[in-house]
Design a protein around this motif. Structure first.
Motif: not given
Length: 283
Positions: A128-144
């Protein structure tokens, strides 16, 4: 301080506990504690105050934190540029989405992708957290929520319709009343969700009996007779034990957005996955 020391320090500062910080770096809590003690000893400074609520930065730690974040930003920028230039269809991709979207919408596409590109290892985090793409917590994020960061490339992927469900065969409530109806709804932290206001308007006298931040849990409760639940149609329609309730108008739908950091736009494995996701889901 080495880069590995800085990553450890930043993780503890952000998460506030050794356990959470250790999990974020794939370490054990005892290892995290030993490395922190060794770091503070080598610097001759106490970086964190140990409290009953967790680890709090000391003045010395706060001074280190500001510099450490700048170093992290530069190091991660280098990593993204190097990773983003890879033309190989192998390696690792980390995705993030909500639990129900990952289970009922993304999973079939990811399974298909794995058949075509078996050397790409995909990790899906349902968080449910909004992961940080700049820190590479995720490479691709899907969210509302739409992405507003200037460095993120994003697009609206899909509009998801929602429906009101009840256990199959149970009596349906009347629009504009709802007296005697029992509701399974989102927890209060997400009380601004559109379906919450929709329920209050169409079934003002219904009683909330269960709450959960998980749509899958809400669906399971509904299927077991706990009460009515507003669910995404891809989730609700997959449950044989529940059925749609027609109150004259459907609950509000939601848009899902997909985003990635601009430094990753040439990463072949990310492009291949994104192309397949768009081909299968975009509408």
């Amino acid at each position: 301080m080495e880069w590995s020391d800085l990553k450890l320090f930043l993780a503890i500062a952000r998460f506030g506990t050794l356990g959470a910080a250790a999990r974020s770096l794939g370490l054990t809590q005892p290892t995290m504690g030993r490395r922190l003690r060794a770091l503070e000893t080598s610097l001759g400074q106490t970086l964190f105050q140990r409290t009953t609520d967790g680890f709090v930065l000391t003045d010395e730690g706060a001074a280190v934190f500001a510099g450490a974040e700048r170093i992290e930003e530069e190091a991660l920028a280098v990593e993204r540029v190097l990773a983003g230039g890879s033309s190989q269809l192998d390696g690792f991709l980390r995705l993030s989405s909500s639990d129900w979207f990952g289970a009922h919408v993304l999973s079939p596409v990811l399974a298909e992708f794995s058949q075509v590109h078996p050397k790409v290892v995909v990790e899906l985090l349902t968080d449910s957290r909004l992961l940080n793409l700049s820190r590479r917590e995720a490479d691709l994020v899907f969210r509302i929520q739409p992405f507003t960061e200037a460095e993120i490339i994003s697009r609206k992927l899909i509009h998801i319709e929602y429906g009101l469900y009840i256990g199959r065969g149970a009596p349906h409530p009347e629009t504009g009343d709802g007296a005697g109806a029992r509701l399974v709804t989102i927890n209060e932290a997400f009380g601004d969700m559109p379906d919450v206001g929709w329920l209050q308007r169409l079934l003002p006298n219904a009683e909330i009996v269960m709450r959960s931040n998980s749509r899958d849990v809400q669906a399971a409760l509904c299927a077991n007779g706990a009460g009515l639940a507003v669910l995404p149609r891809p989730l609700g329609d997959s449950h044989a034990a529940i059925e749609l309730v027609d109150l004259g108008e459907p609950p509000p739908g939601r848009d899902t957005w997909v985003g990635y950091h601009r430094d990753m736009k040439r990463l072949a494995r990310l492009r291949a996955l994104l192309d397949l996701v768009i081909e299968r889901l975009a509408r």
